[in-house]
Design a protein around this motif. Sequence first.
Motif, mmCIF file in Angstrom:
data_model
loop_
_atom_site.group_PDB
_atom_site.id
_atom_site.type_symbol
_atom_site.label_atom_id
_atom_site.label_comp_id
_atom_site.label_asym_id
_atom_site.label_seq_id
_atom_site.Cartn_x
_atom_site.Cartn_y
_atom_site.Cartn_z
ATOM 1 N N ILE A 81 5.163 -41.082 72.103
ATOM 2 C CA ILE A 81 4.881 -42.377 72.861
ATOM 3 C C ILE A 81 4.431 -42.006 73.914
ATOM 4 O O ILE A 81 5.401 -41.423 74.367
ATOM 5 C CB ILE A 81 5.430 -43.272 72.362
ATOM 6 C CG1 ILE A 81 5.640 -43.223 70.696
ATOM 7 C CG2 ILE A 81 4.234 -44.661 72.951
ATOM 8 C CD1 ILE A 81 5.433 -44.681 70.108
ATOM 9 N N LEU A 87 1.434 -46.537 75.901
ATOM 10 C CA LEU A 87 0.666 -47.499 75.309
ATOM 11 C C LEU A 87 -0.961 -48.288 76.219
ATOM 12 O O LEU A 87 -0.701 -48.785 77.133
ATOM 13 C CB LEU A 87 1.240 -48.538 75.215
ATOM 14 C CG LEU A 87 3.109 -48.400 74.622
ATOM 15 C CD1 LEU A 87 3.993 -49.258 74.882
ATOM 16 C CD2 LEU A 87 3.156 -48.078 73.215
ATOM 17 N N PHE A 100 -1.217 -45.980 71.591
ATOM 18 C CA PHE A 100 -0.868 -45.006 72.428
ATOM 19 C C PHE A 100 -1.725 -43.763 72.448
ATOM 20 O O PHE A 100 -1.877 -43.407 71.442
ATOM 21 C CB PHE A 100 0.393 -45.033 72.070
ATOM 22 C CG PHE A 100 0.947 -44.536 70.932
ATOM 23 C CD1 PHE A 100 1.241 -43.368 70.676
ATOM 24 C CD2 PHE A 100 1.146 -44.652 69.432
ATOM 25 C CE1 PHE A 100 1.459 -42.423 69.614
ATOM 26 C CE2 PHE A 100 1.197 -44.061 68.317
ATOM 27 C CZ PHE A 100 1.684 -42.308 68.573
#
Length: 290
Positions: free
Chosen positions: A132, A135, A204
């Motif tokens: 990830i 965000l 994300f």
Amino acid sequence: FSAKPAWQRLIVMLGGIIVNVITGIFIFVTMTYVIGEYYISKEELNKDGIVAYSLGKELGFETGDKILAVNGNEDFKSFRDAVSPDVILSDDGTYTVERGNEILTLKIPSDFLDKYSDRKAEFISYRRRFEIGELNAEKGDAANAGLKVGDRIIETNGQKVEFFDEFSKILSENKSSNVSLKVLRDNQTLDFNVKVNESGTIGFYVKPILNETHERFTFGESVSKGTTKAFDIVWVNLKAFKKMFTGQVSASKSISGPIGIARIFGDTFSCSKFWNITGLLSMVLAFMNL
């Protein structure tokens, strides 16, 4: 002007074309020297193979295929080389791929450019292990659910996930529903429940886990490579016009006006993208004006 000898009139008429060529070469030489080249090497590409989207599947690709040769050339350097305009425009072009224990040859049909012009994003890409990145709470529920930058998603709805294309497929199958995630964070496995929005995303940006190659060049090497890049554009245009004149591709799909050009630049500014496109347009203008 009309009273001048023909050779002097020709020099005047070529003035704008010559300036376009000089501008294009200058931009590509400068970009090569200042930035160098970033690319996914053939070796990195073939660690996990490619992702085949709908247009790639029509050509015969399958996700996981490894590209061994392009137009019979096993010495292509990067993923960019494998999908370059020179390849797409080639006559009797082929991809040689490894699929399991098989070696297959996929032919590029003469009308492929028409489909590619409309559906470039649906062709092929390199497979990406991922974590990830940034965000975005406005685009989905990931931040609210407790996910953090650097998390690695290893399971979704009970299915193991290694690559982003696998994860993306599961999300697209569960739009406007909740999915369960197993996430690896600091050597700990954590469980989350996240709402997928109607677009099939959870909010994300992907950070690919890839070894991108970066090459730097001396000024002399940059002059050679930059000039070659500039004139490669002219060569590609010649091949494209040949296909248009012979009726193999549609001119309406292959030529852009001001609005099409503006879309190429996009709605966010990137310095390298801006100058690369400006250099390309300079060489295209030189070709068209000539």
